[in-house]
Design a protein around this motif. Structure first.
Motif, PDB file in Angstrom:
ATOM      1  N   HIS A 200       2.057   1.656  34.155  1.00  0.00           N
ATOM      2  CA  HIS A 200       1.487   0.988  32.637  1.00  0.00           C
ATOM      3  C   HIS A 200       0.535   0.086  33.941  1.00  0.00           C
ATOM      4  O   HIS A 200       1.048  -0.483  35.074  1.00  0.00           O
TER       5      HIS A 200
ATOM      6  N   LEU B 254      -0.604  -2.949  25.300  1.00  0.00           N
ATOM      7  CA  LEU B 254       0.538  -3.324  24.670  1.00  0.00           C
ATOM      8  C   LEU B 254       1.527  -3.704  23.913  1.00  0.00           C
ATOM      9  O   LEU B 254       1.448  -3.732  23.154  1.00  0.00           O
TER      10      LEU B 254
ATOM     11  N   GLU C 263       3.457   3.125  19.930  1.00  0.00           N
ATOM     12  CA  GLU C 263       3.139   4.177  20.823  1.00  0.00           C
ATOM     13  C   GLU C 263       3.131   5.426  19.829  1.00  0.00           C
ATOM     14  O   GLU C 263       4.425   5.133  19.545  1.00  0.00           O
TER      15      GLU C 263
END
Length: 313
Positions: free
Chosen positions: A102, A110, A144
């Motif tokens: 990420h 997130l 997610e």
């Protein structure tokens, strides 16, 4: 082997705030748990579980967790086998695998949330002037692709063979002072009085056995241990640091630096600075921050609070 490394996988049961610094009225959180925060939480639990002298035992167990038991840094994860350790690249920080991890923006979208708070004046039941603040936190779970996934924190506990306290043997889940019952659930970081920072072990380190790899790096111990000998990690060239590294001019490193210091417990009951929590300020150590990249292969020692150091060949 003179030290054993056990992998600990904690599940976040509530938001986790690890104080970093403030930006205006926003209290920012670190994106990982430093070894010193784990040291504080484990010291508190061991003292409450096995202490017999009340507050005086905090120093005893605190010293034990600086010499014979060492905690690493802990990094968030969705998959326990792939902790999201930061890594500096030319394109910025990547969390997890350099090629598929990420970006900083994706990680914060997130994993990071925030919560506004203010103090209330009891006389009028209204907000106290200038008390509004907002605290960032690492979420206990993420969504997610429409699926809820719990957030884990992955790190290691290093236990010295023959570790003991007052003649009582210390081990992970055996001996006269087993660690597992005391640290299977801990509270970490800030705002724990509101229920934040609750972590529960989700694996069984005793059944997994001790590890020869720590965050993917070779775990090493001195062949001829002496008093003060520490476990070590062999960090390959172009690999990221799994903790703060005390700056040494002989090491080629790329990343960022910061002074590492904080408030500590003072045992000086008669001193001018007072006695108790937060009454003593630790000496500042300038360090490369986790995620900084070591440009050459080196063996680094793991010291108290999981801080890394290099003492030459």
């Amino acid at each position: 082997m003179t030290w054993k490394a056990y992998r600990l996988v904690y599940r976040a049961m509530s938001p986790v705030h690890i104080g970093w610094h403030t930006l205006g009225y926003i209290k920012l959180t670190r994106h990982y748990i430093p070894g010193k925060s784990m040291w504080g939480a484990m010291t508190a639990n061991l003292t409450r579980t096995y202490g017999v002298r009340g507050v005086n035992d905090y120093a005893v167990f605190g010293d034990l967790l600086k010499t014979d038991i060492l905690a690493s840094y802990f990094f968030p994860a969705i998959d326990a086998d792939n902790p999201l350790q930061p890594h500096y690249t030319d394109q910025g920080i990547i969390y997890g695998n350099v090629r598929s991890g990420h970006t900083k923006e994706e990680f914060e979208r997130l994993f990071i949330g925030s919560f506004g708070q203010t103090a209330i004046m009891p006389q009028s039941n209204t907000a106290e002037d200038e008390s509004l603040h907002e605290s960032e936190y690492i979420s206990p779970g993420i969504k997610e692709n429409g699926e809820y996934k719990p957030v884990l924190f992955v790190g290691y506990l290093f236990i010295k063979e023959g570790a003991s306290l007052n003649g009582k043997k210390i081990a992970w889940d055996e001996g006269e002072i087993p660690l597992y019952p005391a640290i299977r659930e801990i509270f970490i970081g800030g705002d724990i009085k509101y229920g934040w920072g609750r972590l529960k072990l989700s694996n069984n380190p005793g059944k997994e056995g001790h590890h020869t790899k720590v965050f993917g790096y070779d775990f090493q111990c001195p062949d001829k241990p002496v008093n003060g000998s520490s476990p070590s990690l062999k960090i390959p060239a172009n690999s990221s640091l799994p903790g703060h590294l005390a700056i040494d001019s002989d090491l080629a490193t790329r990343g960022d630096i910061e002074p590492l210091l904080g408030r500590e417990w003072s045992t000086d009951k008669n001193g001018k600075k007072g006695f108790g929590a937060g009454q003593k300020i630790s000496p500042a150590t300038v360090c490369w921050i986790p995620g900084s990249v070591l440009m050459e292969t080196r063996t680094l020692k793991v010291g108290k609070y999981g801080i890394l150091s290099y003492e030459g060949a």
